[in-house]
Design a protein around this motif. Structure first.
Motif, PDB file in Angstrom:
ATOM      1  N   PRO A   1     -12.172  25.106 -22.757  1.00 44.16           N
ATOM      2  CA  PRO A   1     -12.889  23.824 -22.742  1.00 44.16           C
ATOM      3  C   PRO A   1     -12.127  22.653 -23.368  1.00 44.16           C
ATOM      4  O   PRO A   1     -12.369  21.503 -23.021  1.00 44.16           O
ATOM      5  CB  PRO A   1     -14.179  24.121 -23.516  1.00 44.16           C
ATOM      6  N   GLY A   2     -11.175  22.911 -24.261  1.00 42.39           N
ATOM      7  CA  GLY A   2     -10.404  21.840 -24.880  1.00 42.39           C
ATOM      8  C   GLY A   2      -9.175  21.424 -24.078  1.00 42.39           C
ATOM      9  O   GLY A   2      -8.516  20.438 -24.403  1.00 42.39           O
ATOM     10  N   THR A   3      -8.845  22.159 -23.016  1.00 46.87           N
ATOM     11  CA  THR A   3      -7.711  21.799 -22.168  1.00 46.87           C
ATOM     12  C   THR A   3      -8.077  20.547 -21.389  1.00 46.87           C
ATOM     13  O   THR A   3      -9.126  20.502 -20.754  1.00 46.87           O
ATOM     14  CB  THR A   3      -7.371  22.942 -21.189  1.00 46.87           C
ATOM     15  N   PHE A   4      -7.210  19.522 -21.434  1.00 46.28           N
ATOM     16  CA  PHE A   4      -7.526  18.284 -20.719  1.00 46.28           C
ATOM     17  C   PHE A   4      -6.649  18.068 -19.492  1.00 46.28           C
ATOM     18  O   PHE A   4      -7.027  17.338 -18.580  1.00 46.28           O
ATOM     19  CB  PHE A   4      -7.487  17.063 -21.641  1.00 46.28           C
ATOM     20  N   VAL A   5      -5.465  18.673 -19.456  1.00 45.62           N
ATOM     21  CA  VAL A   5      -4.617  18.556 -18.269  1.00 45.62           C
ATOM     22  C   VAL A   5      -3.761  19.818 -18.161  1.00 45.62           C
ATOM     23  O   VAL A   5      -3.326  20.382 -19.161  1.00 45.62           O
ATOM     24  CB  VAL A   5      -3.740  17.271 -18.293  1.00 45.62           C
ATOM     25  N   GLN A   6      -3.551  20.249 -16.937  1.00 45.51           N
ATOM     26  CA  GLN A   6      -2.688  21.392 -16.643  1.00 45.51           C
ATOM     27  C   GLN A   6      -1.505  20.855 -15.859  1.00 45.51           C
ATOM     28  O   GLN A   6      -1.683  20.032 -14.952  1.00 45.51           O
ATOM     29  CB  GLN A   6      -3.476  22.419 -15.824  1.00 45.51           C
ATOM     30  N   SER A   7      -0.290  21.290 -16.230  1.00 42.13           N
ATOM     31  CA  SER A   7       0.866  20.731 -15.548  1.00 42.13           C
ATOM     32  C   SER A   7       2.051  21.687 -15.562  1.00 42.13           C
ATOM     33  O   SER A   7       2.048  22.691 -16.269  1.00 42.13           O
ATOM     34  CB  SER A   7       1.273  19.404 -16.196  1.00 42.13           C
ATOM     35  N   PHE A   8       3.053  21.330 -14.766  1.00 45.23           N
ATOM     36  CA  PHE A   8       4.366  21.945 -14.859  1.00 45.23           C
ATOM     37  C   PHE A   8       5.402  20.872 -14.569  1.00 45.23           C
ATOM     38  O   PHE A   8       5.111  19.847 -13.960  1.00 45.23           O
ATOM     39  CB  PHE A   8       4.509  23.159 -13.929  1.00 45.23           C
ATOM     40  N   TYR A   9       6.613  21.113 -15.049  1.00 45.32           N
ATOM     41  CA  TYR A   9       7.690  20.133 -14.981  1.00 45.32           C
ATOM     42  C   TYR A   9       8.847  20.648 -14.131  1.00 45.32           C
ATOM     43  O   TYR A   9       9.062  21.854 -14.021  1.00 45.32           O
ATOM     44  CB  TYR A   9       8.218  19.831 -16.388  1.00 45.32           C
ATOM     45  N   PHE A  10       9.610  19.706 -13.595  1.00 44.87           N
ATOM     46  CA  PHE A  10      10.830  20.015 -12.854  1.00 44.87           C
ATOM     47  C   PHE A  10      11.678  18.758 -12.849  1.00 44.87           C
ATOM     48  O   PHE A  10      11.236  17.707 -13.310  1.00 44.87           O
ATOM     49  CB  PHE A  10      10.515  20.513 -11.436  1.00 44.87           C
ATOM     50  N   GLN A  11      12.907  18.871 -12.385  1.00 46.84           N
ATOM     51  CA  GLN A  11      13.803  17.716 -12.383  1.00 46.84           C
ATOM     52  C   GLN A  11      14.299  17.432 -10.977  1.00 46.84           C
ATOM     53  O   GLN A  11      14.475  18.338 -10.176  1.00 46.84           O
ATOM     54  CB  GLN A  11      14.979  17.966 -13.319  1.00 46.84           C
ATOM     55  N   ASP A  12      14.545  16.150 -10.714  1.00 41.28           N
ATOM     56  CA  ASP A  12      15.129  15.768  -9.429  1.00 41.28           C
ATOM     57  C   ASP A  12      16.641  15.969  -9.501  1.00 41.28           C
ATOM     58  O   ASP A  12      17.163  16.375 -10.550  1.00 41.28           O
ATOM     59  CB  ASP A  12      14.691  14.352  -9.033  1.00 41.28           C
ATOM     60  N   PRO A  13      17.373  15.711  -8.415  1.00 41.41           N
ATOM     61  CA  PRO A  13      18.816  15.967  -8.435  1.00 41.41           C
ATOM     62  C   PRO A  13      19.598  15.156  -9.467  1.00 41.41           C
ATOM     63  O   PRO A  13      20.695  15.561  -9.847  1.00 41.41           O
ATOM     64  CB  PRO A  13      19.253  15.591  -7.013  1.00 41.41           C
TER      65      PRO A  13
END
Length: 188
Positions: free
Chosen positions: A141-153
């Motif tokens: 319930p305390g999670t406000f955003v779920q995400s993952f990261y990556f990089q462009d070239p």
């Protein structure tokens, strides 16, 4: 999110302008891998460079400059050296740290798999919350955003993110830090 602005009728981000080293490679990544339509291209006057715009949804665009005399990238100064899951978050004052694209929660896992299938290195899923570490193993319930990261070239840090709940009035509660706090011993 329905916070209103009493001063200006702002309607989101018109465009975020970034700098790339190779416009062809940038088109291949943003249109080819991420599927963003290329909607506008410009040659800048006097051979200065180019400025291209990609539609990233919701009436918003991500734009890139290719400038003939741009300095080389400076990871750790102008942008993070890597991804947050690798412990890399710092970038210089005035830099652009990362671009977070909003994605539908029901497509989140599929989009991560699709990027991996394209050969893009993605971070682990981060469930951002208000815990001391700022992330949790599971959504709660305390999670406000779920995400993952990556990089462009060019190493620009990108994020696919989806809100997991609306914000409440008590979410703004931290005392703002100042420029003087940057180099002071941490009181945290």
């Amino acid at each position: 999110m329905n916070a209103s602005n009493p001063k200006f009728d702002l309607r989101g981000i018109n465009h975020l302008a970034l700098v790339c080293s190779d416009m062809r490679r940038t088109i291949d990544f943003y249109s080819g891998v991420l599927g963003m339509p290329l909607v506008k291209t410009l040659d800048l006057p006097d051979g200065l460079g180019q400025h291209f715009f990609f539609d990233c949804g919701g009436g918003n665009t991500v734009a890139f400059f290719w400038l003939a005399d741009s300095p080389d990238a400076a990871p750790g100064v102008a942008a993070p050296k890597g991804r947050p899951d690798e412990g890399e978050l710092a970038s210089a004052v005035g830099s652009m740290n990362h671009v977070a694209f909003a994605v539908p929660p029901e497509k989140f896992d599929e989009y991560r798999r699709r990027l991996e299938a394209e050969g893009v290195v993605v971070s682990r899923v981060l469930n951002h919350d208000d815990s001391p570490s700022g992330v949790s193993r599971d959504v709660h319930p305390g999670t406000f955003v779920q995400s993952f990261y990556f990089q462009d070239p060019d190493g620009i840090l990108l994020e696919f993110a989806c809100w997991t709940r609306p914000f409440t009035d008590d979410e703004v509660r931290h005392e703002p830090r100042t420029a003087a706090d940057r180099h002071a011993p941490s009181a945290l």
